[in-house]
Motif scaffolding. Structure first.
Motif, PDB file in Angstrom:
ATOM      1  N   SER A 206     -25.735 -25.372 -14.693  1.00  0.00           N
ATOM      2  CA  SER A 206     -25.421 -24.391 -13.648  1.00  0.00           C
ATOM      3  C   SER A 206     -24.885 -23.096 -14.245  1.00  0.00           C
ATOM      4  O   SER A 206     -25.031 -22.033 -13.652  1.00  0.00           O
ATOM      5  CB  SER A 206     -24.411 -24.966 -12.668  1.00  0.00           C
ATOM      6  OG  SER A 206     -23.162 -25.082 -13.311  1.00  0.00           O
ATOM      7  N   ALA A 207     -24.220 -23.187 -15.401  1.00  0.00           N
ATOM      8  CA  ALA A 207     -23.660 -21.975 -16.001  1.00  0.00           C
ATOM      9  C   ALA A 207     -24.783 -20.992 -16.318  1.00  0.00           C
ATOM     10  O   ALA A 207     -24.648 -19.786 -16.084  1.00  0.00           O
ATOM     11  CB  ALA A 207     -22.896 -22.331 -17.265  1.00  0.00           C
ATOM     12  N   SER A 208     -25.903 -21.536 -16.828  1.00  0.00           N
ATOM     13  CA  SER A 208     -27.028 -20.651 -17.139  1.00  0.00           C
ATOM     14  C   SER A 208     -27.645 -20.112 -15.853  1.00  0.00           C
ATOM     15  O   SER A 208     -28.077 -18.963 -15.789  1.00  0.00           O
ATOM     16  CB  SER A 208     -28.068 -21.388 -17.966  1.00  0.00           C
ATOM     17  OG  SER A 208     -28.659 -22.404 -17.205  1.00  0.00           O
ATOM     18  N   ALA A 210     -26.121 -19.529 -12.998  1.00  0.00           N
ATOM     19  CA  ALA A 210     -25.250 -18.485 -12.446  1.00  0.00           C
ATOM     20  C   ALA A 210     -25.384 -17.199 -13.254  1.00  0.00           C
ATOM     21  O   ALA A 210     -25.358 -16.098 -12.691  1.00  0.00           O
ATOM     22  CB  ALA A 210     -23.805 -18.964 -12.460  1.00  0.00           C
TER      23      ALA A 210
ATOM     24  N   MET B  98     -16.001 -18.307 -17.595  1.00  0.00           N
ATOM     25  CA  MET B  98     -17.365 -18.827 -17.463  1.00  0.00           C
ATOM     26  C   MET B  98     -18.375 -17.926 -18.183  1.00  0.00           C
ATOM     27  O   MET B  98     -19.346 -18.415 -18.759  1.00  0.00           O
ATOM     28  CB  MET B  98     -17.754 -18.955 -15.987  1.00  0.00           C
ATOM     29  CG  MET B  98     -17.158 -20.134 -15.285  1.00  0.00           C
ATOM     30  SD  MET B  98     -17.639 -21.690 -16.026  1.00  0.00           S
ATOM     31  CE  MET B  98     -19.283 -21.847 -15.413  1.00  0.00           C
ATOM     32  N   VAL B 102     -20.825 -19.406 -21.074  1.00  0.00           N
ATOM     33  CA  VAL B 102     -22.297 -19.359 -21.081  1.00  0.00           C
ATOM     34  C   VAL B 102     -22.791 -19.028 -22.486  1.00  0.00           C
ATOM     35  O   VAL B 102     -23.704 -19.659 -23.014  1.00  0.00           O
ATOM     36  CB  VAL B 102     -22.823 -18.307 -20.063  1.00  0.00           C
ATOM     37  CG1 VAL B 102     -24.308 -18.070 -20.242  1.00  0.00           C
ATOM     38  CG2 VAL B 102     -22.544 -18.752 -18.646  1.00  0.00           C
ATOM     39  N   TYR B 106     -25.053 -21.464 -24.842  1.00  0.00           N
ATOM     40  CA  TYR B 106     -26.464 -21.181 -25.107  1.00  0.00           C
ATOM     41  C   TYR B 106     -26.717 -20.289 -26.324  1.00  0.00           C
ATOM     42  O   TYR B 106     -27.847 -20.159 -26.752  1.00  0.00           O
ATOM     43  CB  TYR B 106     -27.109 -20.550 -23.863  1.00  0.00           C
ATOM     44  CG  TYR B 106     -27.195 -21.541 -22.736  1.00  0.00           C
ATOM     45  CD1 TYR B 106     -28.251 -22.447 -22.667  1.00  0.00           C
ATOM     46  CD2 TYR B 106     -26.208 -21.615 -21.770  1.00  0.00           C
ATOM     47  CE1 TYR B 106     -28.317 -23.374 -21.657  1.00  0.00           C
ATOM     48  CE2 TYR B 106     -26.267 -22.556 -20.753  1.00  0.00           C
ATOM     49  CZ  TYR B 106     -27.325 -23.427 -20.706  1.00  0.00           C
ATOM     50  OH  TYR B 106     -27.388 -24.364 -19.720  1.00  0.00           O
TER      51      TYR B 106
END
Lengths: 345, 245
Positions: A206-208, A210, B98, B102, B106
């Motif tokens: 979900s972080a990606s 968002a 957050m 992220v 990634y």
């Protein structure tokens, strides 16, 4: 793939990936109460006023469409105005296989899933190639084109009369008992969707999503494979929505594009999403029940004028409650393990 | 010193406008390279070409021995290229924590890293940039200085080898600008990153950069130590006009 319960967390390891979810029984009370009430409602209705069971089924199915639609909205960063296309695809695939090949609902479910995956994958490049308003307009167009196709190829889709003779989902002899069973099944399906999407929006995936929703270009610069995430977030929810089409086909034993593909049905689904609060999974349940019961109530009180009054009430609610009905509750009872994922579009 | 990035004859045009015209340069590991030029000289476009936002028309880009000319932006990031933006672009609806999480998740393929592991790691970078107390503030609610700090934290969380810093001092008051420069110096020391720094403020580049590349109308017009560049008549002419050269 292995599951592990570790320090009040459920840990899932799949290859080199690790996902963690909190398990805290002290927070289970309220969800269990709400789920219990949702199950109790159709059972009580069955004994007191069974005519209301179809409304509850409608509410469950509307919520079940809005929940994956929320995931699609978050993951593609765009608003899909044609989720009913996938209802049409799944519904027609299931109905045609049931009528012409005599396949039972369990088998047509697989057909609907495969159809959903195929159409989801075929249409997913839209989320990469077109942005903003163009995406919205294109997705709006697809169900309408599909509707025209059902009229053009009347010998296959039977035009506005629809396909008749689809095998019923459940047949226990009594009509009202059938309705109760279908109602419980629709509730189970909605809860399953809620569980899946809830776990996804609380995972690292979900972080990606968002980040993509906020700024695709920056997300890509920070290492997020934007195209892959968009395709996943388009194709899987599309498949989930196609399964609702299967449900409609076997629930009514008939399937007609004119019921699901026009803008009126799309308006209802989007309103569920808006009233509940965008990408608020629990809010979609509130939205689904609100819209289904509002429609019923207006039908009883104002009769034919409902078609005019219904959108006006919804517009007023949209303007006065920008965060949706569930947003009101969330403001008062804010509790998150990690900061909330907001949605801009 | 080992060469970390080599740009060979890179060009990019938008319609009739030649934004970057046959530019070649290299960056060595651990170096701070300044990139300067008047407005519209093609500095940001050059960064966009190296980070993958745009693809080059001609030329090639080598990063640590890999040809990244046609690589997708996220793959370049995973190789160790990160950036900040001239106008800060924090994720507006994500909290600072957050946003950095992220990048930690990634920016590089890490085994067995959950969202919570990434959030824990993100706190380290937020602390480094002095934003720990702002971890639960949404990106859109941060001040310009904080947003720049968040961008640096986000870039560092991808564990880069090379960071592109695009006009970090723009819009900041002198005190904030000095803090930002010190932060970059600390980042270089602590994380061992190589920096390509676009800046108009010559004083900052004179102190921090070992070499400076100057662009004008998309072409490289000078390259060398800052002192030499500051006294180059053609560079002065490009910036201030022929009467000052």
């Amino acid at each position: 793939m292995e599951f592990e319960v570790k320090r009040e967390k459920l840990v899932l390891r799949a290859g080199k990936q690790k996902f963690e979810w909190h398990i805290e029984p002290r927070y289970w009370r309220n969800p269990l109460i709400y789920v219990g009430l949702l199950f109790l409602l159709p059972i009580v209705t069955y004994f007191l006023y069974p005519q209301m069971l179809p409304t509850i089924i409608d509410a469950n199915l509307l919520a079940a469409i809005a929940i994956p639609l929320g995931w699609m909205t978050l993951g593609t960063g765009r608003m899909n105005f044609g989720p009913q296309f996938f209802i049409g695809a799944g519904g027609y695939a299931a109905a045609l296989c049931s009528i012409h090949l005599g396949w039972p609902p369990a088998v047509t479910l697989l057909v609907a899933i495969v159809t959903g995956i195929i159409f989801g994958l075929l249409m997913s490049p839209l989320a990469i190639l077109s942005g903003g308003l163009y995406y919205t307009l294109l997705t709006l167009l697809f169900p309408l084109v599909f509707l025209e196709v059902t009229f053009i190829y009347t010998d296959i889709f039977k035009g506005d009369t629809g396909l008749f003779g689809v095998a019923p989902m459940i047949n226990v002899g009594s009509f009202t008992l059938n309705q109760l069973m279908i109602c419980l099944l629709s509730l189970l399906m909605m809860l399953l969707y809620m569980f899946i999407v809830d776990k996804i929006t609380r995972s690292k995936f979900s972080a990606s999503l968002a980040a993509i929703n906020d700024d695709e270009e920056v997300a890509a610069a920070m290492g997020v494979n934007v195209n892959k995430m968009k395709i996943i977030s388009f194709a899987i929810p599309a498949t989930m929505i196609a399964v609702i089409g299967w449900f409609y086909a076997h629930y009514y034993s008939t399937f007609s594009g004119i019921t699901y593909l026009p803008l009126t049905f799309m308006l209802k689904v989007l309103m569920v999403s808006m009233i509940g609060g965008r990408v608020q999974i629990y809010g979609n349940v509130v939205g689904g029940y609100f819209i289904a019961f509002l429609e019923l109530l207006l039908g009883m009180v104002v009769g034919d004028y409902a078609q005019v009054v219904f959108p006006i009430i919804l517009l007023v609610l949209l303007l006065s409650l920008p965060e949706g009905l569930f947003g009101l509750y969330r403001k008062r009872r804010y509790r998150e393990y990690l900061p909330t994922l907001h949605v801009r579009r | 010193m080992t060469e970390i990035l080599r740009v060979n004859g890179v060009s990019k045009h938008f319609g009739g406008l030649m934004a970057v015209n046959d530019v070649s340069f290299s960056i060595n590991q651990g170096e701070t390279l300044g990139l300067m030029g008047p407005n519209g000289a093609g500095k940001t476009t050059l960064i966009n070409l190296i980070t993958g936002k745009y693809l080059t028309d001609t030329g090639d880009i080598q990063f640590m021995g890999h040809d990244i000319t046609r690589l997708a932006p996220y793959k370049r990031c995973k190789l160790g290229i990160s950036r900040t933006y001239q106008i800060p672009r924090p994720f507006p609806e994500l909290t600072a924590l957050m946003s950095v999480a992220v990048s930690a998740l990634y920016g590089k393929d890490r085994e067995n890293q959950s969202l919570e592991d990434a959030a824990t790691e993100a706190t380290h970078y937020l602390e480094f940039c002095g934003l720990f107390s702002k971890r639960n503030v949404l990106g859109k609610d941060l001040t310009l200085f904080e947003a720049r700090g968040l961008e640096l934290a986000r870039a560092l969380a991808t564990t880069p080898k090379l960071i592109f810093v695009d006009e970090v001092m723009a819009g900041l008051n002198p005190g904030e600008a000095m803090k930002a420069v010190r932060l970059l110096e600390r980042a270089k020391e602590e994380f061992g990153v190589t920096i390509l720094w676009i800046e108009h403020v010559m004083a900052a580049l004179m102190k921090a950069a070992q070499r400076v590349v100057v662009l004008h109308y998309g072409k490289k017009i000078a390259e060398g130590p800052p002192q030499e560049i500051a006294n180059d008549p053609y560079v002065i002419e490009c910036y201030l006009g022929s009467c000052h050269a």
